[in-house]
Design a protein around this motif. Structure first.
Motif, PDB file in Angstrom:
ATOM      1  N   LEU A 257       0.836  -1.194   0.000  1.00  0.00           N
ATOM      2  CA  LEU A 257       0.000   0.000   0.000  1.00  0.00           C
ATOM      3  C   LEU A 257       0.871   1.243   0.000  1.00  0.00           C
ATOM      4  O   LEU A 257       1.964   1.248   0.553  1.00  0.00           O
ATOM      5  CB  LEU A 257      -0.924   0.004   1.230  1.00  0.00           C
ATOM      6  N   ASP A 258       0.375   2.285  -0.620  1.00  0.00           N
ATOM      7  CA  ASP A 258       1.040   3.597  -0.613  1.00  0.00           C
ATOM      8  C   ASP A 258       2.494   3.534  -1.073  1.00  0.00           C
ATOM      9  O   ASP A 258       3.379   4.145  -0.466  1.00  0.00           O
ATOM     10  CB  ASP A 258       0.969   4.217   0.796  1.00  0.00           C
ATOM     11  N   GLY A 259       2.748   2.788  -2.112  1.00  0.00           N
ATOM     12  CA  GLY A 259       4.088   2.748  -2.686  1.00  0.00           C
ATOM     13  C   GLY A 259       5.063   1.832  -1.963  1.00  0.00           C
ATOM     14  O   GLY A 259       6.216   1.712  -2.382  1.00  0.00           O
ATOM     15  N   ALA A 260       4.626   1.192  -0.888  1.00  0.00           N
ATOM     16  CA  ALA A 260       5.512   0.263  -0.169  1.00  0.00           C
ATOM     17  C   ALA A 260       5.716  -1.000  -1.009  1.00  0.00           C
ATOM     18  O   ALA A 260       4.863  -1.337  -1.840  1.00  0.00           O
ATOM     19  CB  ALA A 260       4.906  -0.104   1.174  1.00  0.00           C
ATOM     20  N   PRO A 261       6.839  -1.681  -0.807  1.00  0.00           N
ATOM     21  CA  PRO A 261       6.993  -2.961  -1.504  1.00  0.00           C
ATOM     22  C   PRO A 261       5.991  -3.973  -0.946  1.00  0.00           C
ATOM     23  O   PRO A 261       5.488  -3.798   0.167  1.00  0.00           O
ATOM     24  CB  PRO A 261       8.437  -3.372  -1.174  1.00  0.00           C
ATOM     25  N   PRO A 262       5.679  -5.024  -1.716  1.00  0.00           N
ATOM     26  CA  PRO A 262       4.749  -6.029  -1.204  1.00  0.00           C
ATOM     27  C   PRO A 262       5.340  -6.675   0.052  1.00  0.00           C
ATOM     28  O   PRO A 262       6.533  -6.962   0.083  1.00  0.00           O
ATOM     29  CB  PRO A 262       4.644  -7.037  -2.348  1.00  0.00           C
ATOM     30  N   GLY A 263       4.531  -6.846   1.073  1.00  0.00           N
ATOM     31  CA  GLY A 263       5.064  -7.418   2.314  1.00  0.00           C
ATOM     32  C   GLY A 263       3.965  -7.769   3.290  1.00  0.00           C
ATOM     33  O   GLY A 263       2.789  -7.853   2.914  1.00  0.00           O
ATOM     34  N   LEU A 264       4.365  -7.951   4.529  1.00  0.00           N
ATOM     35  CA  LEU A 264       3.459  -8.374   5.594  1.00  0.00           C
ATOM     36  C   LEU A 264       2.225  -7.489   5.684  1.00  0.00           C
ATOM     37  O   LEU A 264       1.132  -7.958   5.939  1.00  0.00           O
ATOM     38  CB  LEU A 264       4.228  -8.338   6.924  1.00  0.00           C
ATOM     39  N   ASP A 265       2.427  -6.196   5.457  1.00  0.00           N
ATOM     40  CA  ASP A 265       1.305  -5.266   5.606  1.00  0.00           C
ATOM     41  C   ASP A 265       0.242  -5.496   4.527  1.00  0.00           C
ATOM     42  O   ASP A 265      -0.951  -5.470   4.821  1.00  0.00           O
ATOM     43  CB  ASP A 265       1.823  -3.818   5.559  1.00  0.00           C
TER      44      ASP A 265
END
Ligand code: IPD
Length: 291
Positions: A257-265
């Protein structure tokens, strides 16, 4: 050289095929066992571990300096750092040692059986997922549906394949309301409750929802267009490393979300036209969904 994305993919495919064969073979034994001595969950765990051990041992022989991150045993560094294969220890340390020992900074990311509940029930949607990361970036990935033998592969810049067939760039729908969206749920009750609230908000805005039970296969489904999009909160690297690369190489956007890399969030995977509307809906619903 031996660590080009293409060479790493070749190794990954060989190991994943052997792992898929082991998973299939152990399933019959696991079922026989359930009736006599062990709980169903234990049996599945034993199969997961056996498959993971097999892959780690093979990697130790083929590429002794590389790091390995596996679902069951966690981080195992390359042999020159002094840790044994399968030993679980601090993630960051393992990563550094694995990188230093390998010289080429290669780390393997393995889910021995993605879709363990399907495995337990004999639903033909469980997979081996194996990715190679170099310099912190996933450069090769293979996902094999162990029940059917279907294979998806990709290496960075090389396109995505289902078996021998190159997947065309996805086009997909143009409206969120026409989008078939896959998702999944973690095992933690609190997270599940949150995921349920997000889903309740999303279901009225999309064509429909699917929950197949193996994140790696869901990402491959988006890559080949049998699902339009996919999202899940709480995924671990072994769930999305290989499938994420395969989807990206097929033209899918895979991000957080919001430009973050794909991950736990959050991991969101969607074709370009659908990514932003789905992303925005998820930002809104995730925030409104409470803890
Ligand atoms: C699970 C599956 C499932 C997803 C879960 C994962 P596992 O992996 O990918 O579809 O919803 O979040 O943990 O436990 O079967 O390897």
């Amino acid at each position: 050289g031996a660590s080009t994305p293409g060479a790493l993919l070749e190794i990954a495919v060989g190991l994943a095929r052997e792992a898929a064969a082991t998973a299939r073979r152990l399933r019959a034994e696991a079922i026989a066992d359930v009736e006599t001595k062990s709980t169903a969950t234990d049996v599945v765990t034993a199969a997961d571990k056996a498959v993971e051990r097999q892959v780690i041992e093979a990697l130790r022989r083929l590429r002794p300096g590389d790091g390995v991150l596996g679902e069951e045993y966690g981080e195992a560094a390359g042999e020159t750092s002094g840790s044994a294969a399968g030993e679980k220890h601090g993630g960051a340390a393992g990563e550094e040692h694995g990188a230093a020992a390998g010289g080429g900074a290669v780390r393997w990311i393995l889910d021995p059986i993605d879709g363990t509940v399907n495995y337990l029930y004999g639903l033909p949607q469980y997979a081996v997922s194996l990715a190679a990361e170099a310099g912190g970036e996933v450069v090769a990935g293979v996902v094999i549906n162990a029940a059917t033998g279907d294979e998806w592969t990709a290496y960075l810049g090389g396109g995505a394949y289902r078996g021998e067939r190159r997947l065309r760039k996805v086009t997909g729908p143009v409206e969120l309301s026409q989008t078939l969206v896959g998702t999944g749920f973690g095992y933690d009750a609190r997270r599940r409750a949150h995921q349920g609230r997000v889903l309740a908000g999303l279901i009225t805005r999309v064509r429909d929802i699917r929950r197949f039970g193996a994140a790696a296969l869901d990402l491959c489904a988006v890559a080949e267009g049998t699902l339009d999009a996919y999202f899940e909160k709480g995924l671990n690297p072994w769930d999305h490393a290989a499938g994420g690369l395969i989807a990206r190489e097929a033209g899918v956007i895979v991000a957080g979300l919001d430009g973050a890399p794909p991950g736990l969030d959050m991991v969101v995977a969607a074709p370009p036209a659908i990514f932003q509307p789905l992303h925005d809906a998820l930002v809104e619903l995730d925030a409104a969904g409470g803890p």
